[in-house]
Design an enzyme around this catalytic site. Sequence first.
Site, PDB file in Angstrom:
ATOM      1  N   GLU A   1      10.285  41.216 -42.443  1.00 49.05           N
ATOM      2  CA  GLU A   1       9.135  41.535 -43.307  1.00 49.05           C
ATOM      3  C   GLU A   1       9.174  42.987 -43.788  1.00 49.05           C
ATOM      4  OE1 GLU A   1       5.746  39.946 -41.094  1.00 49.05           O
ATOM      5  OE2 GLU A   1       6.169  37.982 -41.912  1.00 49.05           O
TER       6      GLU A   1
ATOM      7  N   GLU B   1       9.995  31.500 -41.250  1.00 50.04           N
ATOM      8  CA  GLU B   1       8.748  31.458 -40.483  1.00 50.04           C
ATOM      9  C   GLU B   1       7.740  30.677 -41.309  1.00 50.04           C
ATOM     10  OE1 GLU B   1       6.803  35.088 -39.182  1.00 50.04           O
ATOM     11  OE2 GLU B   1       8.740  36.041 -38.839  1.00 50.04           O
TER      12      GLU B   1
END
Length: 475
Positions: free
Chosen positions: A167, A369
């Site tokens: 991220e 994810e």
Amino acid sequence: MRLSENFLWGAAISNVQAEGGYLEDGKCLDVYDTLEVLPEIGTEPVASSTDVASDHYHRYKEDIANMKEMGFKACRFSIVWSRIHPGGDDFKVNEKGMAYYEDMIDTMLEAGIEPVCSLVHFDMPDLLYRKYNGFWDRRVVDFYADHVAAVAKRFAGKVKYWITYNEINLVTWSHLVSGADRPEGVSMPVFHERLLHHTQLAHAKAVLAIKEADPEALVGGMIAQQAVYPYSSRPADIYAGDFAKKFRNDLYNDVMTGGDYPDYYKSFLRNQGLDPELPAEDREIISSAAAKLDYLAFSYYASGVVKAPEGAESMSTAELEYKIAFESEKCSNSYLTANEWGWQIDPMGLRIVLKDMHDRYHKPLFIVENGIGMDDKLVDGKVYDDGRIDYYIKHIDALEKAVVDDGVDLMGYLAWSPFDFLSSHKEVRKRYGFVYVNRTKDDLLDLARIPKKSFYWYKKVIASCGEDLANDIDY
Ligand code: BG6
């Protein structure tokens, strides 16, 4: 069959949130261990200590056996930096840390599970935060590059899939992501640009180091992806939605694939009175890594809505873009429901981002994810998590439509998560796993692993390669 037989089905772990063993075998304190977090909702303190977490440090073989039983083809895990380089800045490798991950990788391979290795996932030796303010200081890029080179060399030939930085678009969100707090007197645009620059350089050096260690390895960049919608059809809202999407998401993928800051970011910097050019030497590194990047990975949980600020129509560009970038009001979407933590459930948003990324980058994509946090209850030894199954059915259906009907090149789908562990806010009650871990916030109980209903459902989904999504499990 709707998806290819090579489709990478599985789930993902953030090891620093799962392992515990927080000072074992030479590991030093990590930013995740020392992080003081406020509760995500409400005012009750929810954070648990990280010393044991889900005890994955000692129970990884049992956890991998459960993944094998579900039929996983792949498992994403992360190598905790503070286990490998506990000195932080002394360039010394902790062999016990390496040996631990080597055995984890070997165990996955023996179970027929492809390891997908993430290099920094909400973790960093705490010392690099305290002494250098993390990636705010350029020297940390070199510590990171050295760390990655050591890991890549050690696991060359065993790990085929790599993710450089979890991220990477959340760098200004928390020092959990970048190891950096905004120094006093530094403006948000300056803070943002410097962290972006240093983390992109770190990512690029990681790509090059992994490719050098193993030219056959496949390396991906990774962002937290969110479908971004304008609040209304008011033109200023459309402008805000478009700018926010670019600023929050595309910017990072644009740099990782294009090798330079995109024009809209250069204009943003110029409008803020900043120099929009990367130093030539850094641009060279970033662009040669871009040419070697194999795929784009992302997490997807929810979508978001962006509203233009009051008086947007008469603001200067600099003020308007500043407000959209750093002061956006959080709005909810009345068409969607949400989980207890306010994360809005939006399967079509997943299809929207898949199509958009496919059209924009023409690269293989990898969902690494996706899942829902729920306060699962253990009743008579069972966990009926039908809400989770429902969430997954809708998201897997959306990705299948993106692949089959829209032609998106998707490598795999990794759910979040194989078993319960602490949330990014260190909350135990917010569970994501297919396997329940028997502990509460303050009581470790027996940490037993108990398959939830979704465990058997996901096993069936994988066995049918995504054909059979029905929730008809006899549990
Ligand atoms: C992602 C992170 O942002 O979302 C994970 O990569 C995190 O580390 C996951 O745990 C779920 O978010 P949260 O805040 O509910 O743990």
